[in-house]
Design an enzyme around this catalytic site. Structure first.
Site, PDB file in Angstrom:
ATOM      1  N   LEU A 173      51.676  35.001  27.477  1.00  0.00           N
ATOM      2  CA  LEU A 173      51.937  36.587  27.389  1.00  0.00           C
ATOM      3  C   LEU A 173      52.634  36.639  25.316  1.00  0.00           C
ATOM      4  O   LEU A 173      53.246  35.695  24.868  1.00  0.00           O
ATOM      5  CB  LEU A 173      53.119  37.739  27.737  1.00  0.00           C
ATOM      6  CG  LEU A 173      53.413  39.139  26.802  1.00  0.00           C
ATOM      7  CD1 LEU A 173      52.257  40.070  26.850  1.00  0.00           C
ATOM      8  CD2 LEU A 173      54.766  39.825  27.289  1.00  0.00           C
ATOM      9  N   ILE A 182      55.748  32.415  26.766  1.00  0.00           N
ATOM     10  CA  ILE A 182      55.661  33.575  25.464  1.00  0.00           C
ATOM     11  C   ILE A 182      54.458  32.758  24.273  1.00  0.00           C
ATOM     12  O   ILE A 182      55.088  31.270  24.475  1.00  0.00           O
ATOM     13  CB  ILE A 182      56.633  33.345  24.712  1.00  0.00           C
ATOM     14  CG1 ILE A 182      57.917  34.327  25.949  1.00  0.00           C
ATOM     15  CG2 ILE A 182      56.403  34.398  23.747  1.00  0.00           C
ATOM     16  CD1 ILE A 182      57.050  35.346  26.311  1.00  0.00           C
ATOM     17  N   LYS A 183      53.880  33.276  24.410  1.00  0.00           N
ATOM     18  CA  LYS A 183      52.404  32.413  23.127  1.00  0.00           C
ATOM     19  C   LYS A 183      53.403  32.930  21.694  1.00  0.00           C
ATOM     20  O   LYS A 183      53.421  33.988  21.185  1.00  0.00           O
ATOM     21  CB  LYS A 183      50.942  33.321  22.992  1.00  0.00           C
ATOM     22  CG  LYS A 183      50.617  32.700  24.346  1.00  0.00           C
ATOM     23  CD  LYS A 183      49.347  33.249  23.845  1.00  0.00           C
ATOM     24  CE  LYS A 183      47.692  32.534  23.315  1.00  0.00           C
ATOM     25  NZ  LYS A 183      46.702  33.019  24.021  1.00  0.00           N
ATOM     26  N   VAL A 184      53.127  31.205  20.514  1.00  0.00           N
ATOM     27  CA  VAL A 184      53.945  31.778  19.288  1.00  0.00           C
ATOM     28  C   VAL A 184      52.506  30.351  18.820  1.00  0.00           C
ATOM     29  O   VAL A 184      52.038  30.638  19.164  1.00  0.00           O
ATOM     30  CB  VAL A 184      55.326  31.352  19.748  1.00  0.00           C
ATOM     31  CG1 VAL A 184      55.814  31.731  20.017  1.00  0.00           C
ATOM     32  CG2 VAL A 184      55.518  29.941  19.067  1.00  0.00           C
TER      33      VAL A 184
END
Length: 376
Positions: free
Chosen positions: A108, A139-141
């Site tokens: 996400l 978590i997508k960064v």
């Protein structure tokens, strides 16, 4: 064993680059897991924009939220997205447990508007991690300098991270080193690192699209090196990825890393091939899957590419084929003065903007749905 299962048997994980409520509710995702050895899923604002904006699948959930007093489009989106991500993570929980946290992840993304805001990225990542509440979340960064700083902090806190928008080996190495830093921070605080996972999403087809366009421009302008330039068309992205894998082996084969792996069960940050759908119709539609199959990597593929590979893809280990040829491609890129660094820098900027644009469309679509259900 079908072709996708054969890739899995070669040591590469296939993740689906798509999510929608219909995919989850219809049982389609479960079938992909069971029949095609799909072991993870990635999402982004563009994917959610298509899912929410082009169907009525989310109308009931949005109506319930609106009736409950939620009206902000960003909050409405986040609430329904979290529901989807939780459901997908639950579908992959058996994979996660069965592989002892190697696979089974769902990604996400933080807001693309935070691409150059490290503190904002960290804050939102913490909040999303807590809100979703699933161990197999990533978590997508973005792989911007701010994103690299956020990665280091988040891994140091035990939050799984998928770093996206990587186009150059230099950017990849910075991300891998930041991951190692984060693991060291975590082990100093908590010891065992066996349940921390990360992937570095290295983009492929967009590189060829941009480099090929520059080659075509120079050939059309009558460049004296036209013949040599044309030989490079369609070869730079795969060579770039294969050389990045050599960087991966060096970083995660170093004494520094091996100590972390041996003493604290630390897992290497796997390379993930992204942007694997072929953009040039003259190229084979399974090109970027077939040419980058290798152990301990991930390939996230859109549904059309997944279907194409299942139908006619060739499953064989290719990632380390002829590394000397990959180096020769970049020697030629340099000799011909193709502006590769400038191209990939622009691809990062363009990638961030594309996700911001998709986020704008997404929020507009959610606002439109909100207004419709409010009138119902």
């Amino acid at each position: 064993m079908n072709r996708l299962q054969a890739v899995h048997a070669l040591g590469q994980s296939i993740w689906l680059d798509f999510i929608s409520r219909e995919l989850l509710s219809s049982g389609s995702l479960r079938r992909l897991i069971e029949d095609d050895a799909v072991t993870g899923l990635t999402s982004n604002p563009a994917i959610f924009e298509k899912a929410i904006g082009s169907s009525s699948d989310y109308d009931a959930a949005l109506q319930a939220l609106v009736e409950g007093g939620v009206s902000d489009p960003a909050e409405l989106f986040e609430r329904v997205a979290i529901d989807d991500i939780r459901a997908a993570a639950d579908e992959f929980r058996k994979t996660y447990d069965g592989t002892r946290a190697v696979d089974g992840y769902v990604s996400l993304e933080v807001s693309p508007r935070l691409a150059h805001d490290s503190a904002g990225t960290i804050e939102q990542a913490r909040r999303l991690w807590k809100a979703v509440g699933r161990d197999n979340l990533m978590i997508k960064v973005p792989g911007t300098p701010a994103g690299v700083d956020a990665l280091r902090t988040l891994i140091g806190e035990g939050i799984n991270v998928n770093v996206t928008l990587l186009f150059s080996r230099e950017a990849y190495r910075a991300v891998a080193e930041a991951y190692v830093d984060g693991i060291e921070i975590w082990t100093q605080r908590s010891g065992d690192a066996g349940n921390i996972a990360s992937v570095a999403s290295f983009f492929v087809s967009r590189i060829d699209a941009a480099v090929d366009a520059e080659i075509a421009r120079r050939v059309a302008a009558g460049d004296s090196d036209a013949a040599r330039l044309q030989v490079l068309a369609g070869k730079v992205a795969i060579a770039n990825a294969r050389l990045a894998y050599q960087d991966y082996k060096a970083i995660f084969g170093s004494p520094r890393w091996l100590k972390l792996a041996q003493q604290y069960r630390a897992r290497p940050q796997r390379l993930l091939w992204a942007s694997t759908g072929t953009k040039n119709p003259q190229y084979r539609d399974t090109l970027y899957v077939e040419e980058l199959i290798g152990a301990n990597t991930v390939d996230t593929v859109p549904p059309a590419t997944l279907d194409a590979f299942r139908d006619h893809g060739e499953a064989r280990s290719t990632l380390e084929l002829d590394i000397d040829a990959a180096r020769a491609v970049f020697a030629e890129v340099e000799a011909l003065q193709l502006p590769f660094s400038a191209i990939v820098d622009k691809l990062v900027d363009d990638g961030v903007q594309l996700f911001v644009d998709a986020d704008d469309k997404l929020l507009a679509a959610v606002a439109g749905k909100r207004d419709l259900v409010a009138k119902a």
